[in-house]
Design an enzyme around this catalytic site. Structure first.
Site, mmCIF file in Angstrom:
data_model
loop_
_atom_site.group_PDB
_atom_site.id
_atom_site.type_symbol
_atom_site.label_atom_id
_atom_site.label_comp_id
_atom_site.label_asym_id
_atom_site.label_seq_id
_atom_site.Cartn_x
_atom_site.Cartn_y
_atom_site.Cartn_z
ATOM 1 N N HIS A 1 99.679 12.329 -87.404
ATOM 2 C CA HIS A 1 98.258 12.505 -87.719
ATOM 3 C C HIS A 1 97.490 11.330 -87.115
ATOM 4 O O HIS A 1 97.656 10.185 -87.547
ATOM 5 C CB HIS A 1 98.039 12.562 -89.231
ATOM 6 C CG HIS A 1 98.686 13.736 -89.881
ATOM 7 N ND1 HIS A 1 98.068 14.970 -89.974
ATOM 8 C CD2 HIS A 1 99.912 13.889 -90.451
ATOM 9 C CE1 HIS A 1 98.881 15.818 -90.593
ATOM 10 N NE2 HIS A 1 100.009 15.192 -90.891
ATOM 11 N N ASP B 1 99.221 22.311 -90.743
ATOM 12 C CA ASP B 1 99.824 21.272 -91.576
ATOM 13 C C ASP B 1 98.792 20.558 -92.431
ATOM 14 O O ASP B 1 97.706 20.197 -91.980
ATOM 15 C CB ASP B 1 100.559 20.246 -90.721
ATOM 16 C CG ASP B 1 101.258 19.214 -91.588
ATOM 17 O OD1 ASP B 1 102.176 19.603 -92.322
ATOM 18 O OD2 ASP B 1 100.863 18.038 -91.560
ATOM 19 N N ASN C 1 103.094 14.483 -99.516
ATOM 20 C CA ASN C 1 103.294 15.926 -99.546
ATOM 21 C C ASN C 1 104.114 16.353 -98.334
ATOM 22 O O ASN C 1 103.681 16.109 -97.202
ATOM 23 C CB ASN C 1 101.937 16.637 -99.536
ATOM 24 C CG ASN C 1 102.055 18.145 -99.652
ATOM 25 O OD1 ASN C 1 103.134 18.712 -99.538
ATOM 26 N ND2 ASN C 1 100.931 18.803 -99.875
ATOM 27 N N ASP D 1 105.613 12.401 -89.643
ATOM 28 C CA ASP D 1 104.491 12.785 -90.507
ATOM 29 C C ASP D 1 103.629 11.550 -90.795
ATOM 30 O O ASP D 1 103.175 11.336 -91.926
ATOM 31 C CB ASP D 1 104.967 13.434 -91.806
ATOM 32 C CG ASP D 1 103.839 14.122 -92.576
ATOM 33 O OD1 ASP D 1 102.716 14.233 -92.025
ATOM 34 O OD2 ASP D 1 104.066 14.531 -93.727
#
EC number: 3.5.2.3
Length: 428
Positions: free
Chosen positions: A58, A150, A276, A303
């Protein structure tokens, strides 16, 4: 570009060899190499790997530049040994059009620290109601091949089926955030003994496993490819293992934090452990390690989820979910998989470079350390031991669950097509 001679490195953890980089390619691999005027890197005791590839990052830009930018995120990637990252679509605006994915792609080109491949949203606005411009994003300058909502699950089976059918036409893949939303309303952590004792809303394993089971069957029916993001439970491992035994075209990833941390840490109420999918049990952690070792889980993906200080320095219930991971990923994998004997360094290269590059179709990445190949390389000192200090991170955010924890291994050098982006642990 000048020539670079890497001397005495253990290529993929094997016998020491010299590697000569000339321009953007590997020119020679052998012993006792020399090259007039070359910059020499003494690499005795260090392991040389192909540049790492992260299929799940991200970068937050556009829209949340207070958390991360493409520049700071790619600097963090280079610090962690990555030469290619795939940027998730949950930006503001959402990367659901050709215009937005091209913007992210061009920002990556400008940063120069690693290649940035945008991931396109599956649905418009990540709302799960209408397919986004999948074909237009694929045909854009960014050449998108991976699509994901996502952060949210594509929970509508009809929409998921249509997405799988659409990307099949050009060899794309849908990467699913497996979370049945109705089963996780109000969830704050893993559902189990700890959540019951703490009185926090539980995120049951079946919420992940039921979506994975549905989606592998949809992929089989359509004859398309599905990728499972951040798989986190022992039950999910068994479903993927069954699907692969049946010949279904499914791949799966695990994050470093799910290979190491458990829900027992939530007893501290420190929001740095809120993520998460949530941290699971010790049994799940051990199952994930074994699955990564035997190939049921194909890759490690970070992630990397940066958040500003105020989004984590608050009460547990109000805190954002996510952890930064680019700069610690290789150390955690060494600690959990290499130092435990579950993986060799060649196995690490396969799961953190070769296979993610293949899944995402990252041209020029995940290639062998061989003559004529692009010089996308990372050098790691596996003997290093030291505490994690987020103050030294290149990422704009500091939300690491490893602060103060001693981890092994340190990336010393990274090269992107022969250009050093990291030298002696310092960004160039």
């Amino acid at each position: 570009m000048s020539k670079i001679l890497i001397r005495g490195a253990k290529v993929l953890g094997g016998e020491p060899q010299d590697v000569l980089i000339d321009g953007s390619e590997i020119a020679e691999v052998g012993q006792g190499l020399s090259a007039e005027g070359a910059t020499v890197v003494e690499a005795e005791g260090q392991v040389l790997l192909p540049g790492l590839v992260d299929l799940h990052t991200h970068l937050r830009e556009p829209g949340r530049e207070d958390s991360e930018t493409v520049l700071t995120g790619t600097r963090a990637a280079a610090s962690g040994g990555f030469t290619s990252v795939f940027a998730m679509a949950n930006t503001f605006p959402v990367a659901d059009t050709a215009g937005v994915v091209e913007q992210v792609w061009r920002l990556g080109k400008e940063s120069g620290y690693c290649d940035v491949q945008p991931i396109g949203a599956v649905t418009v606005g990540l709302e799960g109601k209408k397919l986004a411009e999948l074909g237009a994003m694929h045909e854009s300058a960014a050449g998108v091949t991976v699509f994901s909502d996502d952060g949210k699950c594509v929970d509508d089976a009809v929409i998921m089926r249509r997405a799988l059918e659409y990307v099949k036409a050009f060899g794309g893949v849908v990467a699913q955030h497996a979370q049945e939303p109705r089963l996780t309303e109000g969830a704050q952590m893993n559902e189990g003994i700890v959540s019951a004792e703490l009185g926090l809303g539980g995120w049951p394993a079946v919420a992940e496993e039921s979506i994975i089971a549905r989606d592998v069957l949809l992929a089989e029916h359509v004859g398309s490819r599905v990728h499972i993001c951040h798989l986190s439970t022992a039950g999910s491992v068994e479903i993927v293992r069954w699907a692969k035994s049946r010949g279904i075209d499914v791949t799966a990833e695990v994050t470093p934090h799910h290979l190491l941390l458990t829900d027992e840490l939530v007893r501290t109420y420190n929001p740095v452990y809120k993520v998460n999918p949530p941290l699971r049990t010790e049994r799940d952690v051990m199952a994930l390690r074994e699955a990564l070792a035997d190939g049921t889980i194909d890759i490690v993906a970070t992630d990397h989820a940066p958040h500003p200080h105020e989004d984590k320095d608050c009460e547990w219930g109000a805190a954002a979910m996510g952890m930064v991971g680019l700069e610690t990923a290789l150390s955690v994998v060494q600690h959990t998989m290499v130092d435990t004997g579950l993986l060799t360094w060649a196995g690490v290269a396969e799961r953190m470079s070769l296979t993610p590059a293949r899944i995402g179709q990252a041209a020029g990445h995940g290639r062998p350390v061989s003559v004529g190949e692009p010089a996308n390389l990372t050098l790691v000192d596996p003997a290093y031991r030291g505490p994690v200090d987020p103050a030294g991170f290149a990422s704009r955010s500091r939300n690491t669950p490893y602060e103060g924890r001693e981890l092994p291994g340190r990336v010393t050098h990274t090269w992107l097509r022969g250009r050093a982006t990291l030298v002696d642990g310092k960004l160039q």
